[in-house]
Design a protein around this motif. Structure first.
Motif, PDB file in Angstrom:
ATOM      1  N   CYS A 142       0.945  -1.119   0.078  1.00  0.00           N
ATOM      2  CA  CYS A 142       0.028   0.121  -0.080  1.00  0.00           C
ATOM      3  C   CYS A 142       0.960   1.486  -0.231  1.00  0.00           C
ATOM      4  CB  CYS A 142      -0.928  -0.028   1.379  1.00  0.00           C
ATOM      5  SG  CYS A 142      -2.006   1.408   1.330  1.00  0.00           S
ATOM      6  N   MET A 143       0.641   2.047  -0.988  1.00  0.00           N
ATOM      7  CA  MET A 143       1.357   3.328  -0.907  1.00  0.00           C
ATOM      8  C   MET A 143       0.303   4.432  -1.235  1.00  0.00           C
ATOM      9  SD  MET A 143       4.700   2.231  -3.526  1.00  0.00           S
ATOM     10  CE  MET A 143       3.794   2.198  -4.971  1.00  0.00           C
ATOM     11  N   GLN A 144       0.793   5.607  -1.032  1.00  0.00           N
ATOM     12  CA  GLN A 144       0.212   6.769  -1.371  1.00  0.00           C
ATOM     13  C   GLN A 144       1.163   7.965  -1.548  1.00  0.00           C
ATOM     14  OE1 GLN A 144      -2.445   8.295   1.977  1.00  0.00           O
ATOM     15  NE2 GLN A 144      -1.360   6.567   3.125  1.00  0.00           N
ATOM     16  N   ASP A 145       0.478   8.866  -2.433  1.00  0.00           N
ATOM     17  CA  ASP A 145       1.064  10.085  -2.680  1.00  0.00           C
ATOM     18  C   ASP A 145       0.060  11.302  -2.585  1.00  0.00           C
ATOM     19  OD1 ASP A 145      -0.771  10.296  -5.129  1.00  0.00           O
ATOM     20  OD2 ASP A 145       0.935   9.769  -6.425  1.00  0.00           O
ATOM     21  N   THR A 146       0.064  12.389  -2.787  1.00  0.00           N
ATOM     22  CA  THR A 146      -0.528  13.430  -2.558  1.00  0.00           C
ATOM     23  C   THR A 146      -2.114  13.427  -2.980  1.00  0.00           C
ATOM     24  OG1 THR A 146       0.018  14.865  -4.546  1.00  0.00           O
ATOM     25  CG2 THR A 146       1.071  15.277  -2.402  1.00  0.00           C
ATOM     26  N   GLY A 147      -2.191  12.741  -4.198  1.00  0.00           N
ATOM     27  CA  GLY A 147      -3.572  12.362  -4.871  1.00  0.00           C
ATOM     28  C   GLY A 147      -4.068  11.122  -4.797  1.00  0.00           C
ATOM     29  N   ARG A 148      -3.269   9.967  -4.787  1.00  0.00           N
ATOM     30  CA  ARG A 148      -3.668   8.563  -5.190  1.00  0.00           C
ATOM     31  C   ARG A 148      -3.432   7.825  -3.828  1.00  0.00           C
ATOM     32  NH1 ARG A 148      -6.808   8.645  -9.270  1.00  0.00           N
ATOM     33  NH2 ARG A 148      -6.734   6.505  -9.760  1.00  0.00           N
TER      34      ARG A 148
END
Length: 140
Positions: free
Chosen positions: A13-19
């Motif tokens: 599980c990863m995330q950036d500012t938008g997704r």
């Protein structure tokens, strides 16, 4: 041991500012129990996806057999879901030889459900990850 490593490669599980990006080897049950996945996404999995799936189904299997016209397709559309897949494509070399190789594509959920399981199998489709918009999650 090698088989387990391969299995774990798509369990992330990863995330950036938008997704938010979720690997396809998570089972639905593991998604519900994973503390590192956004609470809002886990809530949507519990309320909308779990009633239509089994806790032991992987995200890959769930998405592979998702049918057009189902309520879940609308749910994924609202989350602005995109699916990263590998497909076999035939490439032509400079010498005119034909060679088959896997190519990575990002499909939206409509493009994925337009293909029947038979078409997916003939293209050698392998689902790698699901990504959803964090802004769309906040609005659900």
């Amino acid at each position: 041991m090698l088989q387990r490593t391969t299995y774990e490669d798509y369990k992330y599980c990863m995330q950036d500012t938008g997704r938010l990006y979720v690997g396809s080897k998570y089972t639905i049950g593991e998604l519900l129990d994973a503390e590192d996945i956004l609470f809002k996404f886990r809530m949507i999995v519990e309320r909308y996806i779990l009633p239509e799936a089994d806790r032991e189904d992987t995200l890959e299997t769930h998405l592979y057999y998702l049918e057009k016209g189902k309520f879940l397709v609308q749910t994924y559309k609202h989350m602005k879901a995109r699916v990263k897949v590998n497909v076999i494509e035939e490439k032509k070399s400079l010498l005119g030889n034909r060679k088959k190789e896997y190519v990575t594509r990002n499909l939206n959920i409509e493009e994925l459900v337009e293909m029947t399981p038979a078409e997916k199998e003939s293209k050698g489709l392998v689902i790698q990850e699901l990504s959803v918009s964090k802004l769309a999650l906040a609005g659900m």
